[in-house]
Design an enzyme around this catalytic site. Structure first.
Site, PDB file in Angstrom:
ATOM      1  N   HIS A 163       0.819  -1.225   0.000  1.00 17.84           N
ATOM      2  CA  HIS A 163       0.000   0.000   0.000  1.00 17.84           C
ATOM      3  C   HIS A 163       0.849   1.268   0.000  1.00 17.84           C
ATOM      4  CE1 HIS A 163      -3.629  -2.276   0.370  1.00 17.84           C
ATOM      5  NE2 HIS A 163      -3.295  -2.796   1.541  1.00 17.84           N
ATOM      6  N   HIS A 201      -6.162  -7.169  -0.665  1.00 22.39           N
ATOM      7  CA  HIS A 201      -6.366  -5.743  -0.948  1.00 22.39           C
ATOM      8  C   HIS A 201      -5.609  -5.316  -2.199  1.00 22.39           C
ATOM      9  CE1 HIS A 201      -6.709  -6.261   3.509  1.00 22.39           C
ATOM     10  NE2 HIS A 201      -7.795  -5.530   3.331  1.00 22.39           N
ATOM     11  N   ASP A 288      -4.446 -12.832   3.109  1.00 20.14           N
ATOM     12  CA  ASP A 288      -5.674 -12.343   3.746  1.00 20.14           C
ATOM     13  C   ASP A 288      -6.907 -12.658   2.902  1.00 20.14           C
ATOM     14  OD1 ASP A 288      -4.537 -10.535   1.980  1.00 20.14           O
ATOM     15  OD2 ASP A 288      -4.559  -8.843   3.361  1.00 20.14           O
TER      16      ASP A 288
HETATM   17  C1  SP5 Z   1      -1.012  -5.201   3.807  1.00 21.00           C
HETATM   18  C2  SP5 Z   1      -2.489  -5.247   4.085  1.00 21.00           C
HETATM   19  O1  SP5 Z   1      -3.096  -6.298   3.932  1.00 21.00           O
HETATM   20  N1  SP5 Z   1      -3.082  -4.142   4.563  1.00 21.00           N
HETATM   21  C3  SP5 Z   1      -4.485  -4.111   4.804  1.00 21.00           C
HETATM   22  C4  SP5 Z   1      -4.942  -2.870   5.487  1.00 21.00           C
HETATM   23  C5  SP5 Z   1      -6.427  -2.862   5.637  1.00 21.00           C
HETATM   24  N2  SP5 Z   1      -6.853  -1.857   6.540  1.00 21.00           N
HETATM   25  C6  SP5 Z   1      -8.242  -1.472   6.495  1.00 21.00           C
HETATM   26  C7  SP5 Z   1      -9.169  -2.618   6.739  1.00 21.00           C
HETATM   27  C8  SP5 Z   1     -10.609  -2.202   6.717  1.00 21.00           C
HETATM   28  C9  SP5 Z   1     -11.479  -3.403   6.991  1.00 21.00           C
HETATM   29  N3  SP5 Z   1     -12.857  -3.063   7.081  1.00 21.00           N
HETATM   30  C10 SP5 Z   1     -13.717  -4.183   7.400  1.00 21.00           C
HETATM   31  C11 SP5 Z   1     -13.679  -4.507   8.872  1.00 21.00           C
HETATM   32  C12 SP5 Z   1     -14.372  -5.810   9.145  1.00 21.00           C
HETATM   33  N4  SP5 Z   1     -14.562  -6.027  10.577  1.00 21.00           N
HETATM   34 ZN    ZN Z   2      -4.131  -7.129   2.432  1.00 21.32          ZN
END
Ligand code: SP5
Ligand code: ZN
Length: 348
Positions: A163, A201, A288
């Site tokens: 990211h 992601h 993930d």
């Molecule tokens: C490297 C990597 O995998 N970074 C991921 C960062 C994600 N951060 C934001 C996640 C938002 C998730 N929203 C849903 C929550 C469900 N409980």
């Molecule tokens: Zn991720």
């Protein structure tokens, strides 16, 4: 295949992230990398090396110097005003004109150099991010020297990287390990490098770094940005710009995606990489996508990771696997190493 690992990652324990309106325990923990290391050793995939210090030059080949200065000094500046908590941004420019100018105050700088409030800076963040990048650099170098042998290597990077843009942190990422490795492979003589990003992601940082370039082909499978983080990039219509037009491929997938649809999209990405005539590959290896990942919504099962790995034998070699996301700490190690085992079994 051998792996590169540095225990400096333990110095970065962000503790909190803003998630769902709540300051919660960060999902990105030191335990993740330890689980991956343990699984790698237990599976007997190869040797584990500690990276030498290749210095800042390969990092500055990707990241802006002022951003690196900020990362190095942010904790001390923050500690001078706030002694109890990790440094998290609370204010952003958000595209409101006039163009942003780097503020003098650390609170403003955090917003200037960040895309979210989930990526805290603590005392050891710079050290950990630096050595995470060194793992990727050392693994890339080894593939070009034929030294530690083989046509594949694994960088157990933590914190993750995909990211991070040239000048912004976010999504638990500070330095873009995969982009630094791809750039390093270019510098060492590979004419065209593919980056295949299979983290759940979208690899928005990697995409933005190579957006206008033809010498690094970026392909990504990820959650549709309409539905999940990072929200503002990863749509299928994004294909690069200028010299880079056509050198970006996005394959967004819906929540609930399972192995059959996932593997079909993976074949599409592999076809495109094959057609692009690349001479080396960096895989942003996030797991993930797992069905029990606490922040994600794909439904891959443990056995699916070896299936992914088997298919990756089509990638142009050498192949460098760079660890990214994966937050189900019970399975993150076996899932990541499952890809490597499938890959090694798939190589004739
Ligand atoms: C490297 C990597 O995998 N970074 C991921 C960062 C994600 N951060 C934001 C996640 C938002 C998730 N929203 C849903 C929550 C469900 N409980
Ligand atoms: Zn991720």
């Amino acid at each position: 295949m051998d792996a590169w690992y540095s225990d400096h990652h333990q110095a970065h324990d962000a503790q909190s992230e803003l998630l769902g309106g709540q300051l919660t325990a960060s999902h990105e923990t030191p335990l993740r990398a330890e689980r991956v290391l343990d699984a790698f050793l237990e599976a007997g995939v190869g040797l584990v090396h500690t990276p030498p210090d290749a210095g800042l030059a390969p990092i500055l080949a990707v990241h802006d110097a002022d951003y690196i200065d900020f990362l190095r000094g942010a904790w001390d500046a923050w500690r001078a005003i706030e002694r109890k908590h990790p440094a998290l941004p609370t204010v952003w420019h958000a595209g409101l004109g006039p163009p942003a100018e780097r503020p003098r105050h650390i609170e403003g700088q955090l917003g200037y150099y960040a895309m979210d409030a989930a990526s805290a800076i603590v005392a050891g963040t710079w050290t950990a991010a630096y050595w995470s990048a060194q793992c990727a650099i050392a693994a890339a170098s080894s593939l070009m020297q034929g030294a530690e042998g083989g046509s594949a290597a694994f960088a157990i990077c933590r914190p993750p990287g995909h990211h991070a843009t040239a000048r912004a942190m976010g999504g638990y990422c500070y330095l873009n390990n995969a982009a630094i490795a791809a750039q390093h492979l270019r510098a060492l003589g590979q004419p065209r490098v593919a980056v295949l990003d299979i983290d759940y992601h979208h690899g928005n940082g990697t995409q933005s770094i190579f957006w206008q370039r033809d010498d690094v082909f970026f392909a990504s499978l990820h959650a549709d940005p309409h539905d999940d983080y990072p929200y503002f990039s990863g749509h299928a219509r994004e294909r690069g710009e200028g010299d880079g037009l056509g050198a970006t491929l996005n394959l967004p997938l819906p929540p609930g995606t399972q192995a059959p649809e996932y593997l079909a999209a993976l074949e599409q990405a592999l076809d495109a990489i094959e057609a692009a005539g690349c001479t080396a590959t960096v895989v942003s290896l996030g797991v993930d996508t797992f069905e029990r990942d606490p922040i994600s919504r794909f439904k891959l099962r443990e056995g699916d990771y070896a299936q992914i790995g088997v298919r990756l034998k089509r990638l142009p070699r050498p192949v460098l696997f760079v660890f990214e996301g994966g937050y189900a700490t019970g399975e993150v190690g076996t899932n990541a190493v499952g890809v490597l085992r499938g890959y090694e079994a798939g190589i004739e």
